[in-house]
Design a protein around this motif. Structure first.
Motif, mmCIF file in Angstrom:
data_model
loop_
_atom_site.group_PDB
_atom_site.id
_atom_site.type_symbol
_atom_site.label_atom_id
_atom_site.label_comp_id
_atom_site.label_asym_id
_atom_site.label_seq_id
_atom_site.Cartn_x
_atom_site.Cartn_y
_atom_site.Cartn_z
ATOM 1 N N ARG A 119 16.364 67.124 68.217
ATOM 2 C CA ARG A 119 17.596 66.462 67.781
ATOM 3 C C ARG A 119 18.150 67.116 66.524
ATOM 4 N N THR A 120 19.462 67.290 66.485
ATOM 5 C CA THR A 120 20.136 67.867 65.332
ATOM 6 C C THR A 120 21.603 67.486 65.354
ATOM 7 N N GLU A 121 22.209 67.464 64.183
ATOM 8 C CA GLU A 121 23.635 67.158 64.129
ATOM 9 C C GLU A 121 24.511 68.316 64.578
ATOM 10 N N HIS A 122 23.907 69.463 64.826
ATOM 11 C CA HIS A 122 24.690 70.656 65.142
ATOM 12 C C HIS A 122 24.975 70.823 66.629
ATOM 13 N N GLY A 126 24.550 64.885 67.348
ATOM 14 C CA GLY A 126 25.419 64.663 66.205
ATOM 15 C C GLY A 126 24.744 64.037 65.012
ATOM 16 N N GLU A 127 23.396 64.076 64.973
ATOM 17 C CA GLU A 127 22.666 63.445 63.876
ATOM 18 C C GLU A 127 21.348 64.170 63.651
ATOM 19 N N ILE A 128 20.970 64.268 62.396
ATOM 20 C CA ILE A 128 19.697 64.872 62.033
ATOM 21 C C ILE A 128 18.551 64.045 62.618
#
Length: 369
Positions: A119-122, A126-128
């Protein structure tokens, strides 16, 4: 470890077993798949050029040119005249340089922190991830120590970075130990488009490290898929063959014969210290942590201490939408991560000084039973 040598007798059938269906594509299907990656309208004016490139790609595929760039192995190998892929030789050189950094007595104590969440915001979520936040907590602890080097391996780059892959293990070890090369020689495979394999950058990070911390979320009762991909591809670090010329590439029967004569099973990562943390929200945290620890122990890595391994639930059965708020509130788990990092640091420094202690014994636990 040396496997018991077994005399080769006629009852040993070492011919590789065959019988699975062929995955080979015909020309039309190959080109359809190849060109399917060029969907963006920016490629429309380049249709003629892409057609020519597809022809070249088909030729490489048709003739199975896995490693188009090779050179003679040279005197360091059993068969100096064998043609080794330059990619593999470059990966080997990076691992040797990493081992030299690991062995440097006056060098910094090196730590590898692995964030296992995808998971990543990139990209889509859309979230760390909470995992990455926990890694940063551990990193802050280690960076306060003097004469240390810290590398963070963020496996979420597999989901968010262009051309970043960990290709799946092909299970060469299950055919014969000597067929699994260290580092892995299965990739890149240019004829199959299996390129941009991240493992040739990841292997040296493991090799140079004195202490390794893995933090992973629980995905369906297991480690995350990026962590599992990395784990499987590290099989070559545990018993893998450092000389592909002994098997002349991927000749299964030659590898079987070597194993039957007795395989010395080199453990390329042994004695590095580790810490493992798994966190979940519903089920599976304990089994995930245990499976990671069992895997590392099997490779002869050493647990840093009791406080360096734990599993926790963060926001147990609470909404996913507020999971980061749950982590904000859980000061105890944050302190447990700090203690895990402190324990790993203490164990690495003690080992470097030639001491054997119960690392982390003097740390105060943030919560009682």
């Amino acid at each position: 470890m040396v496997s018991n040598p077994t005399s080769l007798t006629p009852e040993h059938d070492l011919e590789p077993r065959k019988g699975s269906p062929s995955p080979r594509l015909d020309e039309a299907e190959f080109k359809r798949r190849f060109l399917d990656q060029f969907q963006d309208r920016a490629y429309v004016p380049l249709s003629v050029e892409l057609g020519r490139i597809a022809e070249a790609a088909w030729d490489a595929y048709l003739h199975s040119r896995k490693s188009p760039k090779t050179r003679k192995a040279g005197p360091d190998f059993a068969d100096p005249d064998y043609d080794l892929a330059t990619d593999w030789l470059a990966a080997r050189e990076e691992i040797q340089a990493a081992q030299a950094r690991h062995d440097e007595a006056a060098g910094p104590r090196r730590f590898l922190l692995i964030s296992g969440s995808s998971r990543t915001e990139h990209t889509c979520p859309g979230e760390i991830s909470k995992t990455y936040r926990l890694i940063k907590i551990a990193e802050d602890v280690l960076r306060q120590a003097s004469h240390v080097s810290v590398e963070v391996l963020d496996l979420s780059r597999l989901t968010s970075e262009y051309g970043r892959h960990i290709h799946p293990c092909k299970a060469c070890f299950s055919t014969a130990a000597a067929l699994c090369h260290w580092p892995c020689s299965c990739y890149p495979n240019y004829s199959l488009g299996q390129v941009h394999d991240w493992m040739n950058e990841i292997y040296p990070l493991w090799v140079e490290a004195h202490g390794i911390m893995i933090i992973t979320p629980v995905n369906w009762y297991q480690v995350s898929s990026p962590v599992k991909l990395m784990m499987d591809r590290l099989v070559c670090a545990d018993g893998g063959n450092p000389d592909p010329t002994t098997t002349h590439g991927k000749h299964a029967k030659e590898a079987k014969e070597i194993e039957m004569r007795g395989w010395h099973y080199p453990r390329h990562l042994e004695e590095r210290l580790y810490s493992v943390i798994s966190h979940g929200d519903v089920e599976g945290a304990e089994n995930t942590r245990r499976s990671l620890s069992d895997w590392l122990r099997f490779m002869h890595l050493v647990p840093a201490g009791p406080l360096a391994e734990f599993d926790r639930y963060i926001g147990y059965f609470e909404p996913y939408a507020t999971s980061h708020e749950a982590l904000d509130r859980d000061k105890a788990v944050q302190e447990e991560v700090r203690n895990a990092a402190r324990t790993l640091l203490e164990a690495v420094l003690a080992k470097h000084a030639g001491h054997k202690i119960g690392a982390g014994d003097r740390l105060q636990e943030p919560r009682s039973k």
